[in-house]
Enzyme design. Structure first.
Site, PDB file in Angstrom:
ATOM      1  N   GLY A 127       3.030  -1.082   4.259  1.00 40.60           N
ATOM      2  CA  GLY A 127       2.959   0.334   3.923  1.00 40.60           C
ATOM      3  C   GLY A 127       4.346   0.902   3.686  1.00 40.60           C
ATOM      4  N   GLY A 128       4.921   1.507   4.720  1.00 37.10           N
ATOM      5  CA  GLY A 128       6.205   2.201   4.576  1.00 37.10           C
ATOM      6  C   GLY A 128       7.287   1.372   3.897  1.00 37.10           C
ATOM      7  N   GLY A 135       2.440   2.324  10.702  1.00 28.28           N
ATOM      8  CA  GLY A 135       3.344   3.455  10.516  1.00 28.28           C
ATOM      9  C   GLY A 135       4.055   3.888  11.788  1.00 28.28           C
ATOM     10  CB  SER A 177       5.370  -1.566  11.978  1.00 33.45           C
ATOM     11  OG  SER A 177       4.892  -0.241  12.220  1.00 33.45           O
ATOM     12  CG  HIS A 204      -5.702   1.864   5.281  1.00 30.41           C
ATOM     13  ND1 HIS A 204      -5.257   2.783   6.202  1.00 30.41           N
ATOM     14  CD2 HIS A 204      -4.673   1.006   5.083  1.00 30.41           C
ATOM     15  CE1 HIS A 204      -4.005   2.493   6.526  1.00 30.41           C
ATOM     16  NE2 HIS A 204      -3.623   1.424   5.861  1.00 30.41           N
ATOM     17  CD  GLU A 256      -3.493  -2.913   7.379  1.00 31.07           C
ATOM     18  OE1 GLU A 256      -2.445  -3.228   6.818  1.00 31.07           O
ATOM     19  OE2 GLU A 256      -4.111  -1.869   7.148  1.00 31.07           O
ATOM     20  CG  ASN A 285      -1.731   1.223   1.398  1.00 37.39           C
ATOM     21  OD1 ASN A 285      -1.807   2.046   0.486  1.00 37.39           O
ATOM     22  ND2 ASN A 285      -2.364   1.366   2.548  1.00 37.39           N
ATOM     23  CD1 TRP A 286       3.840   1.165  -2.468  1.00 35.99           C
ATOM     24  CD2 TRP A 286       3.834   2.044  -4.537  1.00 35.99           C
ATOM     25  NE1 TRP A 286       4.705   0.434  -3.245  1.00 35.99           N
ATOM     26  CE2 TRP A 286       4.722   0.945  -4.513  1.00 35.99           C
ATOM     27  CE3 TRP A 286       3.659   2.756  -5.726  1.00 35.99           C
ATOM     28  CZ2 TRP A 286       5.429   0.551  -5.646  1.00 35.99           C
ATOM     29  CZ3 TRP A 286       4.364   2.352  -6.854  1.00 35.99           C
ATOM     30  CH2 TRP A 286       5.245   1.265  -6.804  1.00 35.99           C
ATOM     31  CE  LYS A 287      -0.033   3.128   4.678  1.00 34.03           C
ATOM     32  NZ  LYS A 287       0.092   3.197   6.124  1.00 34.03           N
ATOM     33  CD  GLU A 328      -2.621   5.401   6.834  1.00 34.57           C
ATOM     34  OE1 GLU A 328      -2.650   5.437   5.590  1.00 34.57           O
ATOM     35  OE2 GLU A 328      -1.656   4.952   7.486  1.00 34.57           O
TER      36      GLU A 328
HETATM   37  P1  PGA Z   1       2.872   0.393   7.625  1.00 37.45           P
HETATM   38  O1  PGA Z   1       1.411   0.506   7.001  1.00 37.45           O
HETATM   39  O2  PGA Z   1       3.476  -0.864   7.051  1.00 37.45           O
HETATM   40  O3  PGA Z   1       3.587   1.625   7.177  1.00 37.45           O
HETATM   41  O4  PGA Z   1       2.709   0.286   9.096  1.00 37.45           O
HETATM   42  C1  PGA Z   1       0.623  -0.638   6.895  1.00 37.45           C
HETATM   43  C2  PGA Z   1      -0.673  -0.315   6.214  1.00 37.45           C
HETATM   44  O5  PGA Z   1      -1.201   0.782   6.407  1.00 37.45           O
HETATM   45  O6  PGA Z   1      -1.195  -1.174   5.477  1.00 37.45           O
END
Ligand code: PGA
Length: 263
Positions: free
Chosen positions: A234-235, A173, A213, A93, A167, A9-11, A95
């Site tokens: 994500g990151g 994050g 993470s 998600h 999650e 997930n590149w956000k 976020e």
């Molecule tokens: P993260 O994000 O790996 O940066 O914690 C995970 C996600 O939001 O799917």
């Protein structure tokens, strides 16, 4: 036997040009055909990533979709618009729950639209730190699963290949990942709800991913749990070596599961 899935997930990162370059680099560095690899770039980069990964086996996903098919919804993107661009979609998600006020009821409507359009959904659930500290994590997460799947035809979920991503919000994050055993316990709880609401066979075949993470250094802790079928990243998914390591780790697990099932 359930597949191993690594979904990036590149956000809100990458321009179309950056995205094409990064997708090509990741495709080359993570070539393990026994792992389903999905990249979810921003909407504007979907076409660039689709073209960059053509022929590599990587699949492309959107990070969200609107609950209506068309209409006066400025700035939104509907499921039919994703035809030819994406075959997967992330729904709910944390976020989006936090920043766009998405509720389980809204995710439920989005899920119905995604299924109508033939998109493979990854429905996201996860508790807040306060929920976990209060001993309510399982109650919160299973409640989210119930509400997100409410009223949806189990056959349509099975046909679409529903995926659930667990999650925990406090792990996203933050560099603070959950423990593998906790992710596995939650995956079991999610499958119990799906068995009850839909069918035991859907629950048994349901891939449950862990997200929060995940890195190349900790991925094996999650993949080593038989109840966990991969990761949402994500990151770390913006870094070639991290993705290469995470997918390689998933591939080792896929091979081990295959060997175990062969007896
Ligand atoms: P993260 O994000 O790996 O940066 O914690 C995970 C996600 O939001 O799917």
């Amino acid at each position: 036997m359930r597949p191993l899935i690594v979904a990036a997930n590149w956000k809100m990162n990458t321009t179309p040009a950056d995205a094409a370059a990064l997708a090509g680099i990741i495709a080359a560095a993570s070539d393990h055909p026994d792992v389903i690899r999905v990249i979810c770039p921003p909407f504007l980069s979907l076409a660039a990533v689709r073209d960059a990964v053509a022929g590599t086996g990587i699949e492309v996903g959107a990070q969200n979709v609107h609950q209506e098919l068309a209409g006066a919804y400025t700035g939104e993107t509907s499921a039919p618009m994703l035809a030819g661009l994406a075959t997967w979609v992330i729904l709910g998600h944390s976020e989006r729950r936090r920043d766009a006020g998405e509720t389980d009821a809204l995710v439920n409507r989005k899920l119905a639209r995604a299924l109508d359009s033939g998109l493979r959904p990854i429905v996201c659930v996860g508790e807040l730190l306060a929920d976990r500290d209060a001993g309510r994590a399982e109650e919160v997460v299973t409640g989210q699963v119930r509400a997100c799947l409410a009223g949806i035809d189990p056959d349509a979920l099975a046909a679409a290949g529903l995926v659930v991503a667990y999650e925990p919000v406090w792990a996203i994050g933050t560099g603070r990942n959950a423990r593998g055993a906790d992710a596995a316990a939650m995956a079991d709880a999610i499958r119990r709800v799906v068995a009850e609401m839909a069918t035991p066979s859907l629950a048994e075949s349901l891939p449950v991913l862990y997200g929060g993470s995940v890195t190349a250094a900790n991925a094996a802790e999650f993949f080593g749990e038989p109840a966990v079928d991969g990761a949402r990243v994500g990151g770390a998914s913006l870094k070639r070596d991290e993705m290469a390591g995470i997918v390689a780790s998933a591939s080792l697990t896929a091979a081990a599961r295959l060997a175990a099932s062969a007896g």
